[in-house]
Design a protein around this motif. Structure first.
Motif, PDB file in Angstrom:
ATOM      1  N   GLU A 100       9.797  -2.462  -3.058  1.00 25.88           N
ATOM      2  CA  GLU A 100      10.558  -2.520  -1.627  1.00 25.88           C
ATOM      3  C   GLU A 100      11.655  -1.607  -1.815  1.00 25.88           C
ATOM      4  O   GLU A 100      12.037  -1.093  -0.696  1.00 25.88           O
ATOM      5  N   LYS A 132       9.973   1.724  -1.007  1.00 29.82           N
ATOM      6  CA  LYS A 132       9.845   1.741   0.361  1.00 29.82           C
ATOM      7  C   LYS A 132      11.017   2.345   1.180  1.00 29.82           C
ATOM      8  O   LYS A 132      11.085   2.897   2.145  1.00 29.82           O
ATOM      9  N   SER A 192      11.559  -1.355  -8.064  1.00 32.50           N
ATOM     10  CA  SER A 192      10.726  -2.334  -7.214  1.00 32.50           C
ATOM     11  C   SER A 192      10.066  -1.359  -6.356  1.00 32.50           C
ATOM     12  O   SER A 192      10.515  -0.591  -5.488  1.00 32.50           O
TER      13      SER A 192
END
Length: 62
Positions: free
Chosen positions: A44, A47, A42
């Motif tokens: 997220e 990151k 993902s």
């Protein structure tokens, strides 16, 4: 070895080392495995990896 040393020693292009998600044939269609795979790739998680590992770990980009 510092983070910058490990990054320099392991270039992104052509690097034979990667973490992969592997399961047994019995669990291949398990929804928990599918969810884990989706979460690991993902934006997220990518990151988080970029922010916390500062280049010593390179996330999968989808």
């Amino acid at each position: 070895m510092t983070r910058s040393d490990s990054t320099a020693a392991s270039p992104r292009e052509g690097n034979p080392y990667a973490n992969v998600l592997v399961t047994t044939p019995k669990l291949a269609d398990d929804p928990r495995i599918a969810r884990l795979s989706k979460l690991l790739t993902s934006p997220e998680v990518a990151k988080f990896i970029r922010e916390h590992y500062q280049g010593s770990v390179i996330p999968v980009d989808n």
